[in-house]
Each structure stands twice: as C-alpha cells, then as structure tokens.
Design a protein around this motif. Structure first.
Motif, PDB file in Angstrom:
ATOM      1  N   PRO A  67       0.827  -1.200   0.000  1.00  8.66           N
ATOM      2  CA  PRO A  67       0.000   0.000   0.000  1.00  8.66           C
ATOM      3  C   PRO A  67       0.867   1.259   0.000  1.00  8.66           C
ATOM      4  CG  PRO A  67      -0.715  -1.530   1.703  1.00  8.66           C
ATOM      5  CD  PRO A  67       0.570  -2.062   1.132  1.00  8.66           C
ATOM      6  N   LEU A  68       0.549   2.186  -0.890  1.00  8.23           N
ATOM      7  CA  LEU A  68       1.281   3.448  -0.947  1.00  8.23           C
ATOM      8  C   LEU A  68       0.806   4.378   0.159  1.00  8.23           C
ATOM      9  CD1 LEU A  68       1.159   3.865  -4.793  1.00  8.23           C
ATOM     10  CD2 LEU A  68       3.085   3.103  -3.418  1.00  8.23           C
ATOM     11  N   ALA A  69      -0.415   4.205   0.535  1.00  7.03           N
ATOM     12  CA  ALA A  69      -1.027   4.969   1.612  1.00  7.03           C
ATOM     13  C   ALA A  69      -2.101   4.056   2.189  1.00  7.03           C
ATOM     14  CB  ALA A  69      -1.628   6.260   1.059  1.00  7.03           C
ATOM     15  N   PRO A  70      -2.572   4.326   3.383  1.00  8.68           N
ATOM     16  CA  PRO A  70      -3.598   3.442   3.938  1.00  8.68           C
ATOM     17  C   PRO A  70      -4.867   3.407   3.086  1.00  8.68           C
ATOM     18  CG  PRO A  70      -2.911   5.100   5.555  1.00  8.68           C
ATOM     19  CD  PRO A  70      -2.184   5.383   4.301  1.00  8.68           C
ATOM     20  N   HIS A  71      -5.028   4.371   2.215  1.00 12.07           N
ATOM     21  CA  HIS A  71      -6.259   4.489   1.438  1.00 12.07           C
ATOM     22  C   HIS A  71      -6.125   4.024  -0.005  1.00 12.07           C
ATOM     23  CE1 HIS A  71      -7.802   6.732   4.798  1.00 12.07           C
ATOM     24  NE2 HIS A  71      -6.712   7.468   4.768  1.00 12.07           N
ATOM     25  N   LEU A  72      -4.947   3.574  -0.419  1.00 14.00           N
ATOM     26  CA  LEU A  72      -4.761   3.229  -1.829  1.00 14.00           C
ATOM     27  C   LEU A  72      -3.775   2.079  -1.995  1.00 14.00           C
ATOM     28  CD1 LEU A  72      -5.360   4.053  -4.813  1.00 14.00           C
ATOM     29  CD2 LEU A  72      -3.289   5.445  -4.679  1.00 14.00           C
ATOM     30  N   ARG A  73      -4.162   1.126  -2.821  1.00 15.37           N
ATOM     31  CA  ARG A  73      -3.259   0.067  -3.277  1.00 15.37           C
ATOM     32  C   ARG A  73      -3.248   0.134  -4.803  1.00 15.37           C
ATOM     33  NH1 ARG A  73      -5.872  -2.166   1.065  1.00 15.37           N
ATOM     34  NH2 ARG A  73      -4.507  -2.713   2.772  1.00 15.37           N
ATOM     35  N   VAL A  74      -2.062   0.023  -5.371  1.00 14.86           N
ATOM     36  CA  VAL A  74      -1.914   0.067  -6.821  1.00 14.86           C
ATOM     37  C   VAL A  74      -1.351  -1.274  -7.267  1.00 14.86           C
ATOM     38  CG1 VAL A  74      -0.801   1.228  -8.760  1.00 14.86           C
ATOM     39  CG2 VAL A  74      -1.477   2.550  -6.746  1.00 14.86           C
ATOM     40  N   HIS A  75      -1.967  -1.863  -8.266  1.00 15.01           N
ATOM     41  CA  HIS A  75      -1.455  -3.119  -8.816  1.00 15.01           C
ATOM     42  C   HIS A  75      -1.794  -3.205 -10.298  1.00 15.01           C
ATOM     43  CE1 HIS A  75      -5.461  -5.088  -8.642  1.00 15.01           C
ATOM     44  NE2 HIS A  75      -5.594  -4.411  -7.515  1.00 15.01           N
ATOM     45  N   GLN A  76      -1.139  -4.125 -10.966  1.00 10.68           N
ATOM     46  CA  GLN A  76      -1.369  -4.365 -12.385  1.00 10.68           C
ATOM     47  C   GLN A  76      -2.263  -5.589 -12.537  1.00 10.68           C
ATOM     48  OE1 GLN A  76      -0.145  -2.343 -14.927  1.00 10.68           O
ATOM     49  NE2 GLN A  76       0.427  -1.066 -13.180  1.00 10.68           N
ATOM     50  N   ASP A  77      -3.192  -5.513 -13.466  1.00  8.51           N
ATOM     51  CA  ASP A  77      -4.057  -6.648 -13.763  1.00  8.51           C
ATOM     52  C   ASP A  77      -4.369  -6.621 -15.253  1.00  8.51           C
ATOM     53  OD1 ASP A  77      -5.983  -8.648 -13.925  1.00  8.51           O
ATOM     54  OD2 ASP A  77      -6.956  -8.072 -12.052  1.00  8.51           O
ATOM     55  N   ARG A  78      -3.861  -7.595 -15.977  1.00 10.53           N
ATOM     56  CA  ARG A  78      -4.099  -7.742 -17.417  1.00 10.53           C
ATOM     57  C   ARG A  78      -3.798  -6.467 -18.203  1.00 10.53           C
ATOM     58  NH1 ARG A  78      -9.894 -10.425 -16.828  1.00 10.53           N
ATOM     59  NH2 ARG A  78      -9.514 -10.279 -14.618  1.00 10.53           N
ATOM     60  N   LEU A 120      -6.194   1.167  -9.428  1.00 12.05           N
ATOM     61  CA  LEU A 120      -6.079   1.987  -8.225  1.00 12.05           C
ATOM     62  C   LEU A 120      -7.239   1.578  -7.316  1.00 12.05           C
ATOM     63  CD1 LEU A 120      -5.391   5.439  -9.899  1.00 12.05           C
ATOM     64  CD2 LEU A 120      -3.735   3.838  -8.975  1.00 12.05           C
ATOM     65  N   GLU A 121      -6.912   0.848  -6.270  1.00 13.11           N
ATOM     66  CA  GLU A 121      -7.899   0.285  -5.356  1.00 13.11           C
ATOM     67  C   GLU A 121      -7.966   1.162  -4.107  1.00 13.11           C
ATOM     68  OE1 GLU A 121      -7.651  -3.620  -2.743  1.00 13.11           O
ATOM     69  OE2 GLU A 121      -7.655  -4.081  -4.899  1.00 13.11           O
ATOM     70  N   PHE A 122      -9.064   1.897  -3.980  1.00 16.48           N
ATOM     71  CA  PHE A 122      -9.252   2.817  -2.864  1.00 16.48           C
ATOM     72  C   PHE A 122      -9.848   2.075  -1.673  1.00 16.48           C
ATOM     73  CE2 PHE A 122      -9.009   5.419  -6.574  1.00 16.48           C
ATOM     74  CZ  PHE A 122      -8.460   6.613  -6.160  1.00 16.48           C
ATOM     75  N   VAL A 149      -3.137  10.183  -1.377  1.00 16.39           N
ATOM     76  CA  VAL A 149      -3.405   9.438  -2.605  1.00 16.39           C
ATOM     77  C   VAL A 149      -2.897  10.157  -3.859  1.00 16.39           C
ATOM     78  CG1 VAL A 149      -5.339   8.713  -4.095  1.00 16.39           C
ATOM     79  CG2 VAL A 149      -5.359   8.169  -1.658  1.00 16.39           C
ATOM     80  N   LEU A 150      -2.895  11.468  -3.846  1.00 14.77           N
ATOM     81  CA  LEU A 150      -2.618  12.259  -5.049  1.00 14.77           C
ATOM     82  C   LEU A 150      -1.317  11.902  -5.774  1.00 14.77           C
ATOM     83  CD1 LEU A 150      -3.757  14.458  -6.859  1.00 14.77           C
ATOM     84  CD2 LEU A 150      -2.564  16.128  -5.434  1.00 14.77           C
ATOM     85  N   PRO A 151      -0.177  11.738  -5.105  1.00 11.75           N
ATOM     86  CA  PRO A 151       1.050  11.410  -5.857  1.00 11.75           C
ATOM     87  C   PRO A 151       0.954  10.090  -6.640  1.00 11.75           C
ATOM     88  CG  PRO A 151       1.604  12.159  -3.650  1.00 11.75           C
ATOM     89  CD  PRO A 151       0.113  11.977  -3.686  1.00 11.75           C
ATOM     90  N   ALA A 152       0.391   9.065  -6.030  1.00  7.04           N
ATOM     91  CA  ALA A 152       0.248   7.779  -6.722  1.00  7.04           C
ATOM     92  C   ALA A 152      -0.764   7.874  -7.850  1.00  7.04           C
ATOM     93  CB  ALA A 152      -0.155   6.693  -5.736  1.00  7.04           C
ATOM     94  N   LEU A 153      -1.835   8.609  -7.618  1.00 10.05           N
ATOM     95  CA  LEU A 153      -2.841   8.797  -8.660  1.00 10.05           C
ATOM     96  C   LEU A 153      -2.223   9.512  -9.863  1.00 10.05           C
ATOM     97  CD1 LEU A 153      -6.453   9.305  -8.581  1.00 10.05           C
ATOM     98  CD2 LEU A 153      -5.248  11.277  -9.464  1.00 10.05           C
ATOM     99  N   ASP A 154      -1.459  10.558  -9.612  1.00  8.97           N
ATOM    100  CA  ASP A 154      -0.828  11.289 -10.713  1.00  8.97           C
ATOM    101  C   ASP A 154       0.187  10.433 -11.452  1.00  8.97           C
ATOM    102  OD1 ASP A 154      -2.379  13.516 -10.313  1.00  8.97           O
ATOM    103  OD2 ASP A 154      -0.777  14.752  -9.470  1.00  8.97           O
ATOM    104  N   ALA A 155       0.931   9.617 -10.730  1.00 11.22           N
ATOM    105  CA  ALA A 155       1.919   8.746 -11.380  1.00 11.22           C
ATOM    106  C   ALA A 155       1.229   7.735 -12.295  1.00 11.22           C
ATOM    107  CB  ALA A 155       2.759   8.021 -10.328  1.00 11.22           C
ATOM    108  N   ALA A 156       0.103   7.199 -11.861  1.00 12.00           N
ATOM    109  CA  ALA A 156      -0.601   6.180 -12.647  1.00 12.00           C
ATOM    110  C   ALA A 156      -1.375   6.761 -13.816  1.00 12.00           C
ATOM    111  CB  ALA A 156      -1.557   5.409 -11.738  1.00 12.00           C
ATOM    112  N   THR A 157      -1.809   7.998 -13.700  1.00 18.84           N
ATOM    113  CA  THR A 157      -2.671   8.570 -14.744  1.00 18.84           C
ATOM    114  C   THR A 157      -1.943   9.519 -15.684  1.00 18.84           C
ATOM    115  OG1 THR A 157      -3.353  10.384 -13.281  1.00 18.84           O
ATOM    116  CG2 THR A 157      -4.731   8.386 -13.286  1.00 18.84           C
ATOM    117  N   GLY A 158      -0.677   9.798 -15.436  1.00 17.70           N
ATOM    118  CA  GLY A 158       0.047  10.774 -16.237  1.00 17.70           C
ATOM    119  C   GLY A 158       0.765  10.208 -17.444  1.00 17.70           C
TER     120      GLY A 158
END
Length: 129
Positions: free
Chosen positions: A7-18, A23-25, A37-46
């Motif tokens: 977990p990157l933060a208690p509120h977010l887990r990021v993983h790859q699937d197919r 981004l699992e909140f 959550v914002l830094p991980a969200l930006d990294a995944a969506t940018g």
C-alpha cells in the motif's frame, strides 16, 4: 496475472491486472486521504495511453475531495489518450456519483471483470489487439 504492491497509503493500493493499472481505494476518501493518494494517482494517470481502473468497492465514505480525485484521474487519462474505467458498488457512493453527474462522464461498473473485459472489447473492436 495480478501484481500486488505494498500500500502506498492506507487508502490506496496500486497493482497491475491484465495490462491495466488498478487503483484500489480503501476506507474514507476525504481531504486527508486525498493528500496521501494524489502522488500515486498522478503517477498512474500521467502516462500516455494509460489503461486505468479506479476500484471504489472498498471505500466507506467519499467527500468532494474524493470526487475531485476521480475527476482528476479521468481528465489526465483522457488527455494522454488512455482508457479509464470506474468500478463502484457502494450504494451511498453511487448516489453521490449520480447527484453530482459524475456517473454520466464515468459510468460505474459493477465488478472488475466487467471493467477489464470492457477495455479488451474496445481494443478488439478498434483492431489494436
């Protein structure tokens, strides 16, 4: 294949699937969680051509800061030519998405299989598989 990360933060887990970044909140997505959550969200969506699934099945509460995160993810993914799916089953969260109109621009899907399959179907239809 599922590739779980810590977990990157208690509120977010990021993983790859197919080939999708999921981004699992978790828990309460409020202004404090949004900051985490914002830094991980930006990294995944940018990234260009990102294939992102926002999984809200495990949240208990979503305020305007959480809605802002969802809209930000959508804007960034679409700006890069990517695909974004939203998975949500919580009745209160679905109601908030409906009241705000966010469900019209990001229609919530009922499960992960539907979200991952929908992306694969759109690729097959466009001939990019």
């Amino acid at each position: 294949m599922r590739n779980e990360t810590d977990p990157l933060a208690p509120h977010l887990r990021v993983h790859q699937d197919r080939g999708h970044t999921v981004l699992e909140f978790h828990g309460e997505i409020d202004i404090i969680a949004a900051v985490d959550v914002l830094p991980a969200l930006d990294a995944a969506t940018g990234r260009g051509d990102a294939r992102v699934v926002l999984d809200l099945r495990h949240i208990e509460f979503l305020d305007c800061s959480g809605l802002r995160l969802l809209y930000r993810a959508r804007r960034r993914v679409l700006a890069g030519g990517g695909q974004l799916q939203l998975v949500c089953t919580h009745p209160l969260t679905l109601r908030i998405l409906g009241v705000t109109g966010l469900d019209r621009v990001m229609p919530p899907l009922a499960d992960m299989e539907e979200a991952l399959g929908r992306s694969e179907q759109s690729e097959a239809a466009s001939g990019s598989v």
